[in-house]
Design an enzyme around this catalytic site. Structure first.
Site, PDB file in Angstrom:
ATOM      1  N   CYS A  54     -45.805 -29.656 -10.300  1.00 33.24           N
ATOM      2  CA  CYS A  54     -46.789 -30.993 -10.139  1.00 33.24           C
ATOM      3  C   CYS A  54     -47.049 -31.669 -11.095  1.00 33.24           C
ATOM      4  O   CYS A  54     -47.819 -32.925 -10.323  1.00 33.24           O
ATOM      5  CB  CYS A  54     -48.311 -29.731 -10.208  1.00 33.24           C
ATOM      6  SG  CYS A  54     -48.690 -28.274  -9.019  1.00 33.24           S
ATOM      7  N   HIS A  55     -45.893 -32.074 -12.349  1.00 32.16           N
ATOM      8  CA  HIS A  55     -46.032 -32.951 -12.347  1.00 32.16           C
ATOM      9  C   HIS A  55     -45.203 -34.062 -12.001  1.00 32.16           C
ATOM     10  O   HIS A  55     -45.546 -34.777 -12.774  1.00 32.16           O
ATOM     11  CB  HIS A  55     -45.211 -32.434 -13.917  1.00 32.16           C
ATOM     12  CG  HIS A  55     -44.020 -31.622 -14.157  1.00 32.16           C
ATOM     13  ND1 HIS A  55     -44.253 -30.403 -14.109  1.00 32.16           N
ATOM     14  CD2 HIS A  55     -42.773 -32.280 -14.413  1.00 32.16           C
ATOM     15  CE1 HIS A  55     -43.058 -29.922 -14.074  1.00 32.16           C
ATOM     16  NE2 HIS A  55     -41.764 -31.095 -14.463  1.00 32.16           N
TER      17      HIS A  55
END
Length: 104
Positions: A54-55
């Site tokens: 998700c980063h």
DNA sequence: ATGCTGACCGAGC
DNA sequence: CGCTCGGCCAGCA
């Protein structure tokens, strides 16, 4: 587990190559979602039991998502930098580090 | 139903 | 480059 919208989002995010990032808007456009907010909502709502990076999802202007999301934006930034993502001050250098696949 | 809130974005100034 | 504003729509109280 039915492959609903969130599954599609995760599969797409997992395809983001090392050293590249993508944006909420790109994901939304690619999957045909109504608004980028829906992407943010999906990512926030699901626990990270998946190995979803998700980063690697940032704002369209290169800003990082939130102070609370990944244990602070400094943490996320260092994470990305160690993957080879280029930064321009506080923001990601979108010109060079945006995943070209989606940005059409 | 209704009125916030938000891991957004683009336009406009 | 920076700030505001409107639109967007799913959740939640």
């Amino acid at each position: 587990m039915p492959n609903d919208l969130s599954t599609l989002v995760y599969e797409l995010v997992e395809k983001v190559p090392l050293g590249k990032v993508t944006t909420y808007g790109d994901i939304a456009r690619t999957l045909g979602l109504k608004t980028p907010r829906q992407v943010g909502w999906i990512l926030h709502r699901n626990p990270s039991q998946r190995k979803t990076p998700c980063h690697r999802v940032v704002f369209s202007d290169g800003r990082l998502s939130g102070q609370f999301a990944f244990g602070g934006r400094d943490a996320q930034r260092h994470w990305l930098e160690s993957e080879g993502v280029l930064f321009n001050g506080e923001k990601v250098d979108m010109k060079r580090s945006r995943w070209a696949e989606l940005s059409h």
